[in-house]
Write a protein that holds these residues in place. Structure first.
Motif, PDB file in Angstrom:
ATOM      1  N   ALA A 168      39.170  10.299  22.243  1.00  0.00           N
ATOM      2  CA  ALA A 168      40.365   9.474  22.054  1.00  0.00           C
ATOM      3  C   ALA A 168      41.429  10.249  21.287  1.00  0.00           C
ATOM      4  N   GLN A 169      40.993  11.030  20.312  1.00  0.00           N
ATOM      5  CA  GLN A 169      41.939  11.841  19.546  1.00  0.00           C
ATOM      6  C   GLN A 169      42.537  12.961  20.400  1.00  0.00           C
ATOM      7  N   ARG A 170      41.711  13.575  21.235  1.00  0.00           N
ATOM      8  CA  ARG A 170      42.237  14.622  22.110  1.00  0.00           C
ATOM      9  C   ARG A 170      43.219  14.038  23.127  1.00  0.00           C
ATOM     10  N   MET A 171      42.959  12.842  23.609  1.00  0.00           N
ATOM     11  CA  MET A 171      43.908  12.181  24.505  1.00  0.00           C
ATOM     12  C   MET A 171      45.244  11.967  23.810  1.00  0.00           C
ATOM     13  N   ALA A 172      45.190  11.623  22.530  1.00  0.00           N
ATOM     14  CA  ALA A 172      46.424  11.460  21.760  1.00  0.00           C
ATOM     15  C   ALA A 172      47.144  12.797  21.609  1.00  0.00           C
ATOM     16  N   LEU A 173      46.401  13.856  21.362  1.00  0.00           N
ATOM     17  CA  LEU A 173      47.009  15.187  21.225  1.00  0.00           C
ATOM     18  C   LEU A 173      47.769  15.579  22.488  1.00  0.00           C
ATOM     19  N   GLU A 174      47.260  15.168  23.632  1.00  0.00           N
ATOM     20  CA  GLU A 174      47.879  15.539  24.913  1.00  0.00           C
ATOM     21  C   GLU A 174      49.211  14.831  25.151  1.00  0.00           C
ATOM     22  N   LEU A 175      49.552  13.867  24.305  1.00  0.00           N
ATOM     23  CA  LEU A 175      50.791  13.119  24.492  1.00  0.00           C
ATOM     24  C   LEU A 175      52.020  13.855  23.979  1.00  0.00           C
ATOM     25  N   GLY A 176      51.802  14.912  23.181  1.00  0.00           N
ATOM     26  CA  GLY A 176      52.956  15.705  22.791  1.00  0.00           C
ATOM     27  C   GLY A 176      53.247  15.714  21.312  1.00  0.00           C
ATOM     28  N   GLU A 177      54.523  15.647  20.967  1.00  0.00           N
ATOM     29  CA  GLU A 177      55.028  15.958  19.627  1.00  0.00           C
ATOM     30  C   GLU A 177      54.300  15.218  18.509  1.00  0.00           C
ATOM     31  N   LYS A 178      54.114  13.928  18.657  1.00  0.00           N
ATOM     32  CA  LYS A 178      53.464  13.144  17.601  1.00  0.00           C
ATOM     33  C   LYS A 178      51.987  12.906  17.902  1.00  0.00           C
ATOM     34  N   GLY A 179      51.440  13.699  18.791  1.00  0.00           N
ATOM     35  CA  GLY A 179      50.048  13.517  19.167  1.00  0.00           C
ATOM     36  C   GLY A 179      49.080  13.717  18.016  1.00  0.00           C
ATOM     37  N   LEU A 180      49.374  14.699  17.162  1.00  0.00           N
ATOM     38  CA  LEU A 180      48.485  14.958  16.029  1.00  0.00           C
ATOM     39  C   LEU A 180      48.511  13.786  15.047  1.00  0.00           C
ATOM     40  N   ASP A 181      49.683  13.189  14.863  1.00  0.00           N
ATOM     41  CA  ASP A 181      49.776  12.004  14.008  1.00  0.00           C
ATOM     42  C   ASP A 181      48.859  10.896  14.525  1.00  0.00           C
ATOM     43  N   ALA A 182      48.939  10.657  15.829  1.00  0.00           N
ATOM     44  CA  ALA A 182      48.137   9.586  16.423  1.00  0.00           C
ATOM     45  C   ALA A 182      46.651   9.904  16.360  1.00  0.00           C
ATOM     46  N   ALA A 183      46.301  11.179  16.585  1.00  0.00           N
ATOM     47  CA  ALA A 183      44.900  11.585  16.525  1.00  0.00           C
ATOM     48  C   ALA A 183      44.330  11.342  15.137  1.00  0.00           C
ATOM     49  N   ARG A 184      45.102  11.699  14.127  1.00  0.00           N
ATOM     50  CA  ARG A 184      44.633  11.501  12.751  1.00  0.00           C
ATOM     51  C   ARG A 184      44.498  10.014  12.421  1.00  0.00           C
ATOM     52  N   ALA A 185      45.417   9.220  12.931  1.00  0.00           N
ATOM     53  CA  ALA A 185      45.337   7.780  12.694  1.00  0.00           C
ATOM     54  C   ALA A 185      44.060   7.191  13.303  1.00  0.00           C
ATOM     55  N   ILE A 186      43.720   7.669  14.493  1.00  0.00           N
ATOM     56  CA  ILE A 186      42.460   7.236  15.128  1.00  0.00           C
ATOM     57  C   ILE A 186      41.279   7.660  14.269  1.00  0.00           C
ATOM     58  N   ALA A 187      41.319   8.907  13.806  1.00  0.00           N
ATOM     59  CA  ALA A 187      40.213   9.433  13.003  1.00  0.00           C
ATOM     60  C   ALA A 187      40.017   8.623  11.728  1.00  0.00           C
ATOM     61  N   MET A 188      41.122   8.207  11.113  1.00  0.00           N
ATOM     62  CA  MET A 188      41.008   7.459   9.861  1.00  0.00           C
ATOM     63  C   MET A 188      40.210   6.171  10.037  1.00  0.00           C
ATOM     64  N   LEU A 189      40.284   5.579  11.212  1.00  0.00           N
ATOM     65  CA  LEU A 189      39.521   4.356  11.461  1.00  0.00           C
ATOM     66  C   LEU A 189      38.021   4.622  11.431  1.00  0.00           C
ATOM     67  N   SER A 190      37.623   5.848  11.778  1.00  0.00           N
ATOM     68  CA  SER A 190      36.203   6.195  11.740  1.00  0.00           C
ATOM     69  C   SER A 190      35.781   6.736  10.382  1.00  0.00           C
ATOM     70  N   TYR A 191      36.719   7.315   9.650  1.00  0.00           N
ATOM     71  CA  TYR A 191      36.393   7.848   8.330  1.00  0.00           C
ATOM     72  C   TYR A 191      36.231   6.726   7.300  1.00  0.00           C
ATOM     73  N   ARG A 192      36.952   5.650   7.488  1.00  0.00           N
ATOM     74  CA  ARG A 192      36.846   4.488   6.599  1.00  0.00           C
ATOM     75  C   ARG A 192      36.161   3.356   7.381  1.00  0.00           C
ATOM     76  N   ASN A 193      36.392   2.113   7.018  1.00  0.00           N
ATOM     77  CA  ASN A 193      35.806   0.986   7.734  1.00  0.00           C
ATOM     78  C   ASN A 193      36.582  -0.284   7.414  1.00  0.00           C
ATOM     79  N   TYR A 194      36.144  -1.393   7.968  1.00  0.00           N
ATOM     80  CA  TYR A 194      36.827  -2.680   7.794  1.00  0.00           C
ATOM     81  C   TYR A 194      37.039  -3.003   6.319  1.00  0.00           C
ATOM     82  N   LYS A 195      35.969  -2.904   5.545  1.00  0.00           N
ATOM     83  CA  LYS A 195      36.044  -3.289   4.134  1.00  0.00           C
ATOM     84  C   LYS A 195      36.938  -2.347   3.337  1.00  0.00           C
TER      85      LYS A 195
END
Length: 321
Positions: A168-195
């Motif tokens: 999912a993060q690599r798909m975001a990277l393929e979108l272009g200029e802000k792809g890395l921003d989006a990839a990191r945002a996706i990653a943060m959801l896995s690094y943290r959790n609901y609580k």
């Protein structure tokens, strides 16, 4: 005191390297940091870093390294090398197109660096997440070289769940200029959790827009974009997907049984990316391993943030610290 610890980034040519897929890489250069003095150290400690970290381990684990810390630079030499595929000085740092670099390839480079530094053995090898993957692989490739081992929030074969997050993060990277921003945002959801988000991202009860959690996601993406490259992020996520200590070794169990080091494996109760059953499996299939678990509200990022709890367990199991 911390400023006195900082070392200039060092570089060393380790010669040619053949990757796991057979690709020959010529004149590999490794960027690395050393805290303390290798020649006079009581113990050699080697830290393997995680996905977007670098070899300057004191900057991302400041409460672990220092004259008065558990990794004491008056007694120990602490080494951390920037991995192949990253953007912090090691070969491939600037290339947009990189070959597939597996965790096994990273370890091959580490071993050649250790040999070049005339290190005959590592007294203590440790790492979390992608760093832990490298530690397990290294301890299988050269078990006699590693005397003591500590891994946290990691696995011996990357899960379908983890690979899906990375894709999912690599798909975001393929979108272009802000792809890395989006990839990191996706990653943060896995690094943290609901609580974690409920605890840390609190809004006024009457808010209808401009929520704290939304700002936090954008902030994390922008912060990473300022210090990392999309190509390195893409490459290292593929490296993490490659993690499988059982590949061409018969099975995960057979591979883990090759590790002879005294080992501490720590799981984090709130980690949704590397759930504790993965660390329990590692310890169960090793001859000389102990499993411990810590409570944390920080999810996967607990391996970076719960330093007091980690230090307590390290001192419990390793009397030289």
């Amino acid at each position: 005191m911390k400023s006195e610890l900082k070392k200039m980034l060092e570089y060393l040519e380790i010669g040619d390297l053949v990757l796991e897929n057979g690709t020959l890489i010529r004149n590999v250069r490794i960027a690395y940091n050393v805290y303390g003095n290798i020649d006079n150290a009581e113990k050699i400690i080697w830290i393997c870093h995680a996905l977007t970290a670098n070899s300057d381990a004191e900057t991302w684990w400041p409460e672990m390294i220092g004259k008065d810390e558990i990794f004491n630079t008056d007694k120990h030499a602490i080494i951390c090398a920037n991995v192949l595929g990253s953007c912090y000085g090691t070969t491939f740092e600037c290339e947009e197109e990189k070959p597939l670099i597996t965790v096994r390839d990273m370890v091959s480079a580490h071993q050649k660096l250790a040999d070049s530094l005339k290190i005959s053995s590592i007294d203590f090898l440790l790492g979390g997440s992608l760093g832990g993957m490298q530690c397990l692989e290294w301890s299988i490739i050269n078990p006699d070289f590693i005397k003591n081992l500590f891994v946290i929030a990691t696995n011996c074969k990357h899960s379908s769940w983890g690979i899906a997050f990375n894709e999912a993060q690599r798909m975001a990277l393929e979108l272009g200029e802000k792809g890395l921003d989006a990839a990191r945002a996706i990653a943060m959801l896995s690094y943290r959790n609901y609580k974690t988000y409920e605890y840390s991202q609190v809004d006024d009860i009457n808010a209808a827009d401009d929520f704290s959690a939304a700002s936090y996601q954008r902030y994390q993406g922008e912060k990473l974009r300022k210090r990392f490259t999309p190509s390195a992020y893409y490459s290292l996520s593929k490296s993490m997907d490659s993690n499988n200590v059982g590949r061409n070794r018969g099975s995960l169990e057979k591979a883990l049984s090759k590790i002879t080091a005294k080992t501490l494996v720590i799981g984090i109760d709130s980690d949704i990316l590397f759930p504790v059953n993965e660390q329990q499996y590692i310890a169960k299939n090793m001859e000389n391993a102990v499993y411990e678990q810590i409570k944390s509200k920080y999810g996967h990022d607990g391996f970076l943030l719960e330093t007091d709890k980690i230090k307590t367990l390290l001192k419990k199991h390793f009397d030289f610290l």
